[in-house]
Motif scaffolding. Sequence first.
Motif, PDB file in Angstrom:
ATOM      1  N   LYS A  20       0.843  -1.199   0.000  1.00 60.84           N
ATOM      2  CA  LYS A  20       0.000   0.000   0.000  1.00 60.84           C
ATOM      3  C   LYS A  20       0.881   1.253   0.000  1.00 60.84           C
ATOM      4  N   LYS A  21       1.883   1.270   0.859  1.00 58.00           N
ATOM      5  CA  LYS A  21       2.801   2.416   0.924  1.00 58.00           C
ATOM      6  C   LYS A  21       3.623   2.536  -0.361  1.00 58.00           C
ATOM      7  N   ASP A  22       4.027   1.396  -0.942  1.00 60.22           N
ATOM      8  CA  ASP A  22       4.747   1.420  -2.225  1.00 60.22           C
ATOM      9  C   ASP A  22       3.905   2.100  -3.299  1.00 60.22           C
ATOM     10  N   ASN A  23       2.630   1.740  -3.373  1.00 57.70           N
ATOM     11  CA  ASN A  23       1.741   2.323  -4.381  1.00 57.70           C
ATOM     12  C   ASN A  23       1.519   3.814  -4.140  1.00 57.70           C
ATOM     13  N   GLU A  24       1.396   4.210  -2.890  1.00 56.75           N
ATOM     14  CA  GLU A  24       1.254   5.634  -2.563  1.00 56.75           C
ATOM     15  C   GLU A  24       2.513   6.395  -2.980  1.00 56.75           C
ATOM     16  N   TRP A  25       3.693   5.817  -2.699  1.00 53.17           N
ATOM     17  CA  TRP A  25       4.972   6.431  -3.073  1.00 53.17           C
ATOM     18  C   TRP A  25       5.054   6.589  -4.592  1.00 53.17           C
ATOM     19  N   LYS A  26       4.693   5.543  -5.329  1.00 56.14           N
ATOM     20  CA  LYS A  26       4.728   5.602  -6.792  1.00 56.14           C
ATOM     21  C   LYS A  26       3.847   6.723  -7.318  1.00 56.14           C
ATOM     22  N   GLU A  27       2.660   6.870  -6.760  1.00 59.50           N
ATOM     23  CA  GLU A  27       1.747   7.920  -7.218  1.00 59.50           C
ATOM     24  C   GLU A  27       2.325   9.311  -6.953  1.00 59.50           C
ATOM     25  N   ILE A  28       2.968   9.488  -5.814  1.00 58.09           N
ATOM     26  CA  ILE A  28       3.597  10.777  -5.496  1.00 58.09           C
ATOM     27  C   ILE A  28       4.718  11.066  -6.490  1.00 58.09           C
ATOM     28  N   VAL A  29       5.571  10.080  -6.754  1.00 58.52           N
ATOM     29  CA  VAL A  29       6.694  10.271  -7.680  1.00 58.52           C
ATOM     30  C   VAL A  29       6.171  10.561  -9.087  1.00 58.52           C
ATOM     31  N   LYS A  30       5.166   9.820  -9.526  1.00 59.13           N
ATOM     32  CA  LYS A  30       4.583  10.062 -10.851  1.00 59.13           C
ATOM     33  C   LYS A  30       4.045  11.484 -10.959  1.00 59.13           C
ATOM     34  N   LYS A  31       3.387  11.949  -9.913  1.00 59.87           N
ATOM     35  CA  LYS A  31       2.841  13.301  -9.919  1.00 59.87           C
ATOM     36  C   LYS A  31       3.963  14.342  -9.972  1.00 59.87           C
ATOM     37  N   GLU A  32       5.021  14.121  -9.198  1.00 60.85           N
ATOM     38  CA  GLU A  32       6.132  15.076  -9.164  1.00 60.85           C
ATOM     39  C   GLU A  32       6.828  15.198 -10.524  1.00 60.85           C
ATOM     40  N   PHE A  33       6.803  14.128 -11.309  1.00 64.79           N
ATOM     41  CA  PHE A  33       7.450  14.145 -12.623  1.00 64.79           C
ATOM     42  C   PHE A  33       6.425  14.187 -13.765  1.00 64.79           C
ATOM     43  N   ASN A  34       5.196  14.559 -13.443  1.00 65.44           N
ATOM     44  CA  ASN A  34       4.126  14.709 -14.447  1.00 65.44           C
ATOM     45  C   ASN A  34       3.946  13.474 -15.332  1.00 65.44           C
ATOM     46  N   ASN A  35       4.124  12.302 -14.755  1.00 62.46           N
ATOM     47  CA  ASN A  35       3.974  11.034 -15.490  1.00 62.46           C
ATOM     48  C   ASN A  35       4.848  10.967 -16.739  1.00 62.46           C
ATOM     49  N   LYS A  36       6.037  11.590 -16.684  1.00 57.21           N
ATOM     50  CA  LYS A  36       6.956  11.594 -17.826  1.00 57.21           C
ATOM     51  C   LYS A  36       8.359  11.183 -17.382  1.00 57.21           C
ATOM     52  N   CYS A  37       9.054  10.536 -18.302  1.00 59.78           N
ATOM     53  CA  CYS A  37      10.457  10.181 -18.058  1.00 59.78           C
ATOM     54  C   CYS A  37      11.247  11.461 -17.790  1.00 59.78           C
ATOM     55  N   ALA A  38      11.978  11.480 -16.685  1.00 67.99           N
ATOM     56  CA  ALA A  38      12.760  12.661 -16.318  1.00 67.99           C
ATOM     57  C   ALA A  38      13.882  12.930 -17.309  1.00 67.99           C
ATOM     58  N   TYR A  39      14.267  11.925 -18.086  1.00 70.18           N
ATOM     59  CA  TYR A  39      15.379  12.089 -19.032  1.00 70.18           C
ATOM     60  C   TYR A  39      14.892  12.517 -20.418  1.00 70.18           C
ATOM     61  N   CYS A  40      13.916  11.810 -20.973  1.00 70.52           N
ATOM     62  CA  CYS A  40      13.509  12.093 -22.361  1.00 70.52           C
ATOM     63  C   CYS A  40      12.097  12.662 -22.494  1.00 70.52           C
ATOM     64  N   GLY A  41      11.323  12.646 -21.421  1.00 68.93           N
ATOM     65  CA  GLY A  41       9.977  13.196 -21.466  1.00 68.93           C
ATOM     66  C   GLY A  41       8.901  12.250 -21.972  1.00 68.93           C
ATOM     67  N   SER A  42       9.256  11.009 -22.276  1.00 74.06           N
ATOM     68  CA  SER A  42       8.266  10.046 -22.755  1.00 74.06           C
ATOM     69  C   SER A  42       7.204   9.802 -21.680  1.00 74.06           C
ATOM     70  N   ASP A  43       5.951   9.687 -22.144  1.00 79.21           N
ATOM     71  CA  ASP A  43       4.869   9.414 -21.203  1.00 79.21           C
ATOM     72  C   ASP A  43       4.145   8.104 -21.526  1.00 79.21           C
ATOM     73  N   LYS A  44       4.750   7.272 -22.362  1.00 77.95           N
ATOM     74  CA  LYS A  44       4.126   5.997 -22.763  1.00 77.95           C
ATOM     75  C   LYS A  44       4.062   5.022 -21.588  1.00 77.95           C
ATOM     76  N   ILE A  45       5.212   4.565 -21.159  1.00 84.03           N
ATOM     77  CA  ILE A  45       5.334   3.665 -20.005  1.00 84.03           C
ATOM     78  C   ILE A  45       6.423   4.265 -19.131  1.00 84.03           C
ATOM     79  N   VAL A  46       6.159   4.363 -17.833  1.00 85.36           N
ATOM     80  CA  VAL A  46       7.167   4.920 -16.935  1.00 85.36           C
ATOM     81  C   VAL A  46       7.345   4.018 -15.718  1.00 85.36           C
ATOM     82  N   HIS A  47       8.568   3.998 -15.215  1.00 80.25           N
ATOM     83  CA  HIS A  47       8.925   3.221 -14.030  1.00 80.25           C
ATOM     84  C   HIS A  47       9.409   4.179 -12.951  1.00 80.25           C
ATOM     85  N   CYS A  48       9.081   3.877 -11.713  1.00 77.73           N
ATOM     86  CA  CYS A  48       9.631   4.616 -10.581  1.00 77.73           C
ATOM     87  C   CYS A  48      10.927   3.931 -10.156  1.00 77.73           C
ATOM     88  N   HIS A  49      11.975   4.724 -10.026  1.00 75.70           N
ATOM     89  CA  HIS A  49      13.280   4.184  -9.643  1.00 75.70           C
ATOM     90  C   HIS A  49      13.701   4.788  -8.307  1.00 75.70           C
TER      91      HIS A  49
END
Length: 124
Positions: A20-49
């Motif tokens: 549950k906490k992992d999923n909450e963390w992922k949602e926060i990170v996705k929001k902070e990076f606007n659901n886009k790759c921090a390197y290339c800006g792709s919004d197709k598929i993204v992973h939290c690292h």
Amino acid sequence: MEKKITKKKLKQLEKKERNKKDNEWKEIVKKEFNNKCAYCGSDKIVHCHHLIPREIKEFRHEPLNGILLCPLHHKFSLDMSPHRNPFYFIVWYCVNFRGRYHQLLSKYLTFRDGLSKWQANLDV
């Protein structure tokens, strides 16, 4: 009559809470990076690292410890991947996310009290 919680049940409950906490963390990170790759800006598929490995429990759910990357830049690129080229990745991260880097570094050094003597020398 009171029911006893078995070790197995306790582990299941702990895992459920961690997920549950992992999923909450992922949602926060996705929001902070606007659901886009921090390197290339792709919004197709993204992973939290995790920058600091998630096995270090004190930082597992720290939002500053996350970055959003597409699969290419997360795992596969020899040029820019924290898994394939960690040195380049951390240099890139320090240059492009200086504020986040210093905030996370400060928290990490506070946590790892023994490392704080080197903090003054880490002005990147």
